[in-house]
Design an enzyme around this catalytic site. Structure first.
Site, PDB file in Angstrom:
ATOM      1  N   ASP A  19     -15.445   3.984  -8.946  1.00  0.00           N
ATOM      2  CA  ASP A  19     -14.389   4.942  -8.393  1.00  0.00           C
ATOM      3  C   ASP A  19     -13.193   4.959  -9.222  1.00  0.00           C
ATOM      4  OD1 ASP A  19     -12.568   2.613  -6.218  1.00  0.00           O
ATOM      5  OD2 ASP A  19     -13.872   2.145  -8.058  1.00  0.00           O
ATOM      6  N   ASP A  24     -12.464   0.556 -13.599  1.00  0.00           N
ATOM      7  CA  ASP A  24     -13.554   1.236 -13.697  1.00  0.00           C
ATOM      8  C   ASP A  24     -14.102   1.993 -15.079  1.00  0.00           C
ATOM      9  OD1 ASP A  24     -12.505   1.417 -10.844  1.00  0.00           O
ATOM     10  OD2 ASP A  24     -14.642   1.412 -10.552  1.00  0.00           O
ATOM     11  N   ASN A  48     -10.629   4.245  -5.143  1.00  0.00           N
ATOM     12  CA  ASN A  48      -9.355   4.208  -5.854  1.00  0.00           C
ATOM     13  C   ASN A  48      -8.552   5.566  -5.731  1.00  0.00           C
ATOM     14  OD1 ASN A  48      -9.080   1.651  -6.969  1.00  0.00           O
ATOM     15  ND2 ASN A  48     -10.391   2.302  -8.675  1.00  0.00           N
ATOM     16  N   THR A 133     -18.880  -0.977  -8.425  1.00  0.00           N
ATOM     17  CA  THR A 133     -17.630  -1.209  -8.739  1.00  0.00           C
ATOM     18  C   THR A 133     -16.325  -0.496  -7.881  1.00  0.00           C
ATOM     19  OG1 THR A 133     -17.223   0.356 -10.536  1.00  0.00           O
ATOM     20  CG2 THR A 133     -17.901  -1.783 -11.243  1.00  0.00           C
ATOM     21  N   PHE A 174     -10.115  -4.775  -1.925  1.00  0.00           N
ATOM     22  CA  PHE A 174      -9.989  -3.274  -1.486  1.00  0.00           C
ATOM     23  C   PHE A 174     -11.400  -2.675  -1.262  1.00  0.00           C
ATOM     24  CE2 PHE A 174      -8.664   1.014  -1.082  1.00  0.00           C
ATOM     25  CZ  PHE A 174      -9.644   1.593  -1.790  1.00  0.00           C
ATOM     26  N   ASN A 175     -12.553  -3.110  -2.017  1.00  0.00           N
ATOM     27  CA  ASN A 175     -13.899  -2.292  -1.959  1.00  0.00           C
ATOM     28  C   ASN A 175     -14.490  -2.918  -0.885  1.00  0.00           C
ATOM     29  OD1 ASN A 175     -13.672  -1.242  -4.517  1.00  0.00           O
ATOM     30  ND2 ASN A 175     -14.457  -2.756  -5.625  1.00  0.00           N
ATOM     31  N   HIS A 248     -10.634  -5.893 -13.196  1.00  0.00           N
ATOM     32  CA  HIS A 248     -12.001  -6.369 -12.344  1.00  0.00           C
ATOM     33  C   HIS A 248     -13.147  -6.100 -12.939  1.00  0.00           C
ATOM     34  CE1 HIS A 248      -8.622  -7.229  -9.172  1.00  0.00           C
ATOM     35  NE2 HIS A 248      -8.235  -6.001  -9.570  1.00  0.00           N
ATOM     36  N   ASP A 249     -13.437  -4.708 -12.858  1.00  0.00           N
ATOM     37  CA  ASP A 249     -14.814  -4.160 -12.697  1.00  0.00           C
ATOM     38  C   ASP A 249     -15.580  -4.462 -13.929  1.00  0.00           C
ATOM     39  OD1 ASP A 249     -13.484  -1.134 -11.017  1.00  0.00           O
ATOM     40  OD2 ASP A 249     -14.140  -3.087 -10.293  1.00  0.00           O
TER      41      ASP A 249
HETATM   42  O1  RIB Z   1      -9.879  -4.652  -5.479  1.00  0.00           O
HETATM   43  C1  RIB Z   1     -10.401  -4.415  -6.821  1.00  0.00           C
HETATM   44  C2  RIB Z   1     -11.384  -3.282  -6.845  1.00  0.00           C
HETATM   45  O2  RIB Z   1     -10.773  -2.265  -6.065  1.00  0.00           O
HETATM   46  C3  RIB Z   1     -11.337  -2.694  -8.160  1.00  0.00           C
HETATM   47  O3  RIB Z   1     -12.711  -2.229  -8.251  1.00  0.00           O
HETATM   48  C4  RIB Z   1     -10.679  -1.494  -8.215  1.00  0.00           C
HETATM   49  O4  RIB Z   1     -11.153  -0.586  -9.250  1.00  0.00           O
HETATM   50  C5  RIB Z   1     -10.521  -1.059  -6.884  1.00  0.00           C
HETATM   51  O5  RIB Z   1     -11.790  -0.147  -6.591  1.00  0.00           O
HETATM   52 CA    CA Z   2     -13.296   0.189  -8.767  1.00  0.00          CA
END
Ligand code: RIB
Ligand code: CA
Length: 322
Positions: A19, A24, A48, A133, A174-175, A248-249
């Site tokens: 996303d 990402d 996102n 991701t 979040f994901n 993160h990703d």
């Molecule tokens: O919480 C972080 C994740 O949520 C990452 O993948 C960021 O890109 C968002 O998608």
């Molecule tokens: Ca992401």
């Protein structure tokens, strides 16, 4: 990892479901740059930003990387149950705010994400690693449709959840929060699953020294990556008081390239779908308190220096070629 003639390990075939999203976008660059990974397709999801914006962003980043032969397919606009929790508050109106990017040099496939995943997995000469991701809706949809031979899926490797605190809510990452039913389906699939949660990715901070190394690359890709970190960092400072943003990703792609970068723990993992305050929270049973059969490898420790050396060297190699 199987070997090619001459003994070199065969590149790992992957599909990246994402996303984009600033982190990402770095993951896409890393996958496009690395000879250890064979990026067979990119699929997009809401998260996102809207799925349409994520698709446009993915096409732009792949164009920037010169990877215009990678098929891209549109995926979920909402979660399995119809919610559309978006993260524009972190990634900006476009989902990838900051530097100007090239217009896409190619278009998305006419296939939907699930159809493209099914086609790529079905046609692959080796089992395919599904990397997620963003909200994991597209992969849960593929599992639900039941049209792929699961033996042709090497593993599901996802960025999401956390061993401890959340980000989008105090307890939920979040994901996972965006589609907990999808994550529950993946965790219950019986397939090999690896989870890269916030407890790991918060070790992957784009410090000023890291961003300086991006700027010093003296090419467009390095400058854009540095500006992405600038925007992403401003969000993380304002919202979560981080001095530097956790990227993160790319941790998912990096560990495919260099397995030694992450130390794992095999655990039982569940995701809350019903809690009034805890929906989307991942429950990682580090000490086997539930006596449940473990269902995931959980990322615990990152070699952060090794991670950034790999990411920066890959971005630099990609940028020099552009
Ligand atoms: O919480 C972080 C994740 O949520 C990452 O993948 C960021 O890109 C968002 O998608
Ligand atoms: Ca992401």
């Amino acid at each position: 990892m199987s070997e090619q003639p001459g003994g070199r390990p065969r590149p790992i075939p992957i599909i990246l479901d994402c996303d984009p999203g600033h982190d990402d976008a770095i993951a896409i660059l890393l996958a496009a740059a690395s000879p250890a990974v064979d990026l067979r397709a990119v699929t997009t999801t809401f998260g996102n930003c809207s799925m349409e914006d994520a698709t446009r962003n993915a096409l732009r980043v792949l164009t920037l990387a010169g990877a215009t032969d990678i098929p891209v397919a549109r995926g979920a606009e909402t979660s399995l149950r119809g919610d559309a929790e978006l993260g524009n508050y972190v990634h900006g109106r476009s989902g990838l705010d900051g530097p100007d990017l090239p217009e896409p040099a190619f278009g998305a496939s006419d296939l939907a994400a699930a159809e493209l995943i099914e086609r790529v997995v079905g046609a692959s000469d080796a089992p395919v690693t599904l990397v997620a991701t963003g909200p994991i809706t597209n992969i849960a949809t593929v599992l639900e449709r039941g049209r792929v031979d699961r033996a042709r899926i090497a593993e599901i490797l996802f960025m999401g959840g956390s061993v401890d605190r959340g980000n989008h809510t105090p307890t939920a990452e979040f994901n996972a929060f965006a589609d907990p039913e999808a994550l529950a389906a993946v965790l219950g699939s019986g397939l090999p699953v690896r989870m890269v949660g916030l407890n790991l990715t918060h070790q992957a901070l784009a410090t000023p020294a890291v961003v300086d190394r991006m700027r010093a690359m003296d090419h467009r890709v390095g400058r854009i990556a540095a500006e992405w970190m600038g925007f992403f960092g401003s969000s993380y400072r304002a919202i979560w008081a981080f001095d530097s943003p956790p990227v993160h990703d790319p941790c998912t792609i990096a560990v495919l390239i260099s397995p030694e970068l992450i130390r794992w723990r095999r655990c039982f993992v569940a995701v809350e779908t019903a809690g009034e305050w805890t929906r989307g929270t991942t429950v990682v049973d580090l000490h086997d308190r539930y006596r449940r059969v473990p269902n995931a490898e959980v990322a615990m420790e990152l070699d952060a220096d090794g991670y950034w050396d790999l990411v920066l060297e890959s971005i630099d190699r990609l940028g020099r070629g552009r």
